[in-house]
Design a protein around this motif. Structure first.
Motif, short mmCIF file in Angstrom:
data_model
loop_
_atom_site.label_atom_id
_atom_site.label_comp_id
_atom_site.label_asym_id
_atom_site.label_seq_id
_atom_site.Cartn_x
_atom_site.Cartn_y
_atom_site.Cartn_z
N ALA A 40 -83.32 -63.04 72.13
CA ALA A 40 -83.13 -61.40 72.63
C ALA A 40 -81.32 -61.14 72.45
O ALA A 40 -81.09 -60.65 72.40
N THR A 41 -80.69 -62.19 72.72
CA THR A 41 -79.07 -61.94 72.63
C THR A 41 -78.85 -61.90 71.75
O THR A 41 -77.69 -61.20 71.43
N LEU A 42 -78.99 -62.85 70.89
CA LEU A 42 -78.65 -63.07 69.62
C LEU A 42 -78.97 -61.61 68.95
O LEU A 42 -78.77 -61.35 67.96
N LEU A 48 -72.87 -64.95 66.70
CA LEU A 48 -73.23 -65.93 66.35
C LEU A 48 -73.56 -67.14 67.03
O LEU A 48 -73.54 -67.07 68.24
N ARG A 49 -74.24 -68.23 66.71
CA ARG A 49 -75.37 -69.45 67.93
C ARG A 49 -73.58 -70.13 68.66
O ARG A 49 -74.56 -69.98 69.90
N ASP A 149 -80.94 -64.63 60.89
CA ASP A 149 -81.91 -63.59 60.73
C ASP A 149 -81.95 -62.44 62.16
O ASP A 149 -81.63 -61.20 61.54
N TYR A 150 -81.29 -63.24 63.23
CA TYR A 150 -81.21 -62.46 63.98
C TYR A 150 -79.94 -61.33 64.38
O TYR A 150 -79.85 -60.51 64.83
N ARG A 151 -78.90 -62.41 63.92
CA ARG A 151 -77.66 -61.73 63.82
C ARG A 151 -77.57 -59.99 62.74
O ARG A 151 -77.41 -59.15 62.78
N ALA A 170 -66.96 -54.38 63.91
CA ALA A 170 -66.06 -54.38 65.64
C ALA A 170 -67.13 -55.69 66.35
O ALA A 170 -66.55 -56.64 67.57
N LEU A 171 -68.57 -55.23 66.06
CA LEU A 171 -69.01 -55.62 67.35
C LEU A 171 -70.09 -57.20 67.06
O LEU A 171 -69.94 -57.91 67.84
N LEU A 172 -69.47 -56.98 65.87
CA LEU A 172 -70.04 -58.80 65.16
C LEU A 172 -68.50 -59.07 65.30
O LEU A 172 -68.98 -60.69 65.10
#
Length: 200
Positions: A40-42, A48-49, A149-151, A170-172
């Motif tokens: 869920a956090t990803l 990133l992992r 895929d989650y990112r 900025a968020l990524l």
């Protein structure tokens, strides 16, 4: 150098989850609250992992903003140093959806060095071992998705909601150019009126 043939870079193939698939993914992990919260956090945080696995309790400021903030920042733990891939610290707002999962995990979580410790206990989860464990959990349910895929789900969903590529980058923690390559094709759906030269 001028004689070297230039090859055009192909458009990247971006795989991301729909809202229905997000629910399918998280429901499949319901028996493992920690793994469910990590995924869920990803998905809802775009981490990133390695950023996920280096999170400590102090990196979650759940009193900040509306639902809290995750601080992705450089650190040294037990003489081991780490910093974000882009060498820049950033803060990612926690959404109401993510806060739901974080609160569930905090009821079980024992404070320690890591917010998401490895299954062995107090250690940091090795990235490859985490990916292997996640893959095994997903294979039981026939689900093909992984951390990238989650990112991309985070970035793609924000693009479809009409967020600017600058905001998404900025968020990524990516450059706007990287985000343009990945998500620009999704933005026009929210720009249908932009091409009108005169008010309609």
């Amino acid at each position: 150098v001028a004689e070297v043939a230039k090859h055009k870079e192909a458009a990247p193939e971006i795989r991301f989850l729909t809202l229905k698939q997000i629910q399918e993914q998280l429901t499949a992990l319901a028996d493992d609250v920690q793994l469910q919260t990590m995924v869920a956090t990803l998905i809802y945080g775009g981490l990133l992992r390695e950023e996920l696995l280096w999170l400590q309790d102090a990196d979650l400021d759940l009193a900040a903003g509306k639902h809290g903030v995750i601080r992705v920042r450089a650190k040294t733990v037990n003489s081991e140093s780490w910093q974000p891939k882009t060498k820049k610290n950033r803060a990612v707002p926690v959404s109401s959806q993510l806060r739901h999962y974080l609160d569930k995990w905090r009821l079980k979580h024992r404070a320690g060095a890591w917010f998401f410790p490895s299954p062995e206990g107090k250690k940091r989860w090795d990235p490859d071992n985490f990916s292997q464990d996640l893959r095994a959990a997903n294979q039981k349910h026939g689900l093909p998705w992984g951390c990238l895929d989650y990112r991309h789900t985070f970035g793609s969903t924000l693009a479809q909601l009409g967020r600017s590529l600058y905001q998404i980058s900025a968020l990524l923690g990516n450059s706007p150019e990287i985000c343009r390559l990945h998500y620009a094709a999704l933005v026009p759906e929210a720009m249908t009126d932009v091409v009108e030269f005169e008010p309609t």
